[in-house]
Design a protein around this motif. Structure first.
Motif, PDB file in Angstrom:
ATOM      1  N   GLU A 164     -16.209 -14.677 -32.934  1.00 13.33           N
ATOM      2  CA  GLU A 164     -15.202 -14.023 -32.098  1.00 13.33           C
ATOM      3  C   GLU A 164     -13.778 -14.398 -32.500  1.00 13.33           C
ATOM      4  OE1 GLU A 164     -16.300 -15.068 -28.091  1.00 13.33           O
ATOM      5  OE2 GLU A 164     -18.244 -14.064 -28.254  1.00 13.33           O
ATOM      6  N   SER A 187     -12.870 -12.780 -36.061  1.00 14.12           N
ATOM      7  CA  SER A 187     -13.536 -11.483 -36.113  1.00 14.12           C
ATOM      8  C   SER A 187     -12.993 -10.601 -37.224  1.00 14.12           C
ATOM      9  CB  SER A 187     -13.407 -10.751 -34.771  1.00 14.12           C
ATOM     10  OG  SER A 187     -12.050 -10.671 -34.412  1.00 14.12           O
ATOM     11  N   SER A 220     -19.234  -8.629 -38.441  1.00 14.59           N
ATOM     12  CA  SER A 220     -19.684  -9.225 -37.196  1.00 14.59           C
ATOM     13  C   SER A 220     -21.042  -9.888 -37.383  1.00 14.59           C
ATOM     14  CB  SER A 220     -19.771  -8.132 -36.136  1.00 14.59           C
ATOM     15  OG  SER A 220     -20.272  -8.680 -34.951  1.00 14.59           O
TER      16      SER A 220
END
Lengths: 219, 227
Positions: free
Chosen positions: B77, B80, B85
């Motif tokens: 996260e 990112s 991802s």
């Protein structure tokens, strides 16, 4: 496609309570089905073949297992209102850490308080109170674990509150005197409709624990 | 002002420590690796993880993040923009990835560990059967999750690849010690190919210990004390 949401659950389960609360926080209509854990339904066995445990969330026919995973799933699918996890990655990591801590420790510690006797129970009581104090010191003076907003850690922990009176009765404890801030937090959470509707009455839980002890514990 | 620097407190042999290291490598994030001595815990570790006092701990701009799978999601996260991802794009597929990662930690790895500790043929047989059952489930999970692509996460290594792949060196050590193959082309063909791809990935190779080195280390830590 219309959303069809079914929750396979067991009314005293603190884990099931998490998913109930999350669904209600998001205003999602769902069908609640109470399982008889001594006679599990074919649907439960089919949707959770690996663990055969409740809760199971079935969304448009697709099952999601494990309460913390269900809560995150609900937060991600219905992301338009009442966010459950914080948006900042560091805060999210902290929230996940505390729910993981609760998952690793709370159930076994609480169980020892109402399910064991003698020395094992005394040790269990000490561990349980220590655990609650650790959580209380993480809460500090905030309204909720995440600050001003009700969220993931609150949802992760509050279900255990419905079992506190049973612990006090069978463990001969006074939790409020040991952890007043935590009890104040729990009462604040109980004022939320999603929580009040999702937690069983303490008396009902005490009755349930009494029956279990009568059936399975050697007096 | 806290610098943005990243540190990982860990140990070379720990599969859990491998997880954040692989994640950081995938995102090309430089970090300082602080190796804990076996059997002793540093001041920094005790201060950064007072609740569990365990490795790994990631320290980013002086703020600690604990628990390996939680660290991997944090890395994904926070950085990112620095790489693909690590979790699938749909909430349902993410729930599935998290489910299997939890299964691996709660059921699969404990049964793998018990093989090395098992005493007697009966106990060994029983734990082996458990691990093989788990491997069969994970073989199916791989086929379902990868949808024909090279990794659990699709085209690129992701959260579940890391959660499972970190145990491959220990799995090889266990196979050697027991003389029994656990992941192979016959029983688990998809996982067998995936394991090779995973271990050869440039983000993984630098942090995956050599089987022989790990086997020596295992002998030391599982050695029974003299009678």
């Amino acid at each position: 496609m219309a959303n069809e949401v079914i929750l396979l659950d067991f009314w005293p389960s603190m884990f099931g309570m998490r998913t109930r609360i999350a669904l209600r926080e998001k205003g999602i209509e769902f069908e609640y089905r109470d399982e008889d854990l001594w006679n599990k339904s074919p649907l439960l066995l089919e949707t959770n073949p690996v663990h055969k445990k409740i809760p199971v969330l079935i969304h448009n026919g697709k099952p999601v297992c494990e309460s913390t995973i269900q809560v995150q799933y609900i937060d991600e699918v219905w992301s338009d209102k009442n966010p459950i996890l914080p948006s900042d990655p560091y805060q999210r990591a902290q929230a996940r850490f505390w729910v993981d801590f609760i998952d690793k420790k709370m159930y076994d510690a609480q169980r020892k308080v109402w399910w064991t006797k003698g020395e094992e129970q005394e040790t269990g009581k000490k561990e349980f109170i220590e655990l609650l104090k650790t959580l209380e010191s993480e809460l500090r003076d905030k309204t909720y674990f995440g600050g001003d907003d009700f969220g993931y850690v609150d949802i992760g922990l509050i279900g255990f509150y419905s079992w506190f009176h049973a612990c006090e009765k069978y463990g001969n404890l006074n939790i409020e005197s040991e952890c007043p801030k935590l009890i104040a937090w729990a009462k604040t959470c109980m004022q939320r409709e999603s929580v009040a509707k999702s937690l069983p009455d303490s008396e009902k839980v005490i009755k349930f624990v009494t029956e279990i002890r009568k059936k399975f514990m050697i007096e | 002002m806290a610098s943005d620097e990243v540190k990982v407190i860990g140990a070379w042999a720990s599969p859990f420590v491998m997880r954040p290291r692989i994640a950081l490598n995938l995102k090309s994030v430089p970090y300082e690796f602080l190796q804990e001595s076996f059997g002793a815990k540093s001041e920094l570790l005790l201060k950064s993880n007072p609740v569990h006092k365990k490795i790994p701990v990631l320290i980013h701009a002086d703020k600690p993040v604990c628990e390996s799978n939680i660290i991997v999601e944090y890395v994904d996260e926070t950085w990112s923009a620095s790489g693909p991802s690590m979790l699938p794009s749909t909430p349902y597929d993410r729930a599935i990835a998290r489910f299997w990662a939890a299964y691996i930690d709660e059921k699969w790895f404990p049964s793998l560990k018990s093989i090395l500790k098992a005493e007697g043929e009966e106990e060994k047989k029983a734990v082996l059967a458990q691990v093989e059952e788990g491997n069969a489930l994970l073989e199916k999970a791989f086929n379902d999750c990868s949808k024909g692509k090279p990794f659990f996460n699709g085209d690129h290594i992701g959260y579940l690849d890391i959660a499972f792949g970190c145990f491959l060196a220990w799995l090889r050590v266990t196979e050697l010690a027991g003389g029994h193959k656990l992941i192979d082309e016959v029983k688990t063909p998809s996982l067998s190919k995936w394991a090779e791809r995973f271990c050869n990935d440039p983000a993984v190779k630098p942090v995956m210990p050599e089987t022989a080195t790990l086997a020596e280390f295992a002998k030391k830590i599982f050695a029974k004390p003299p009678a």
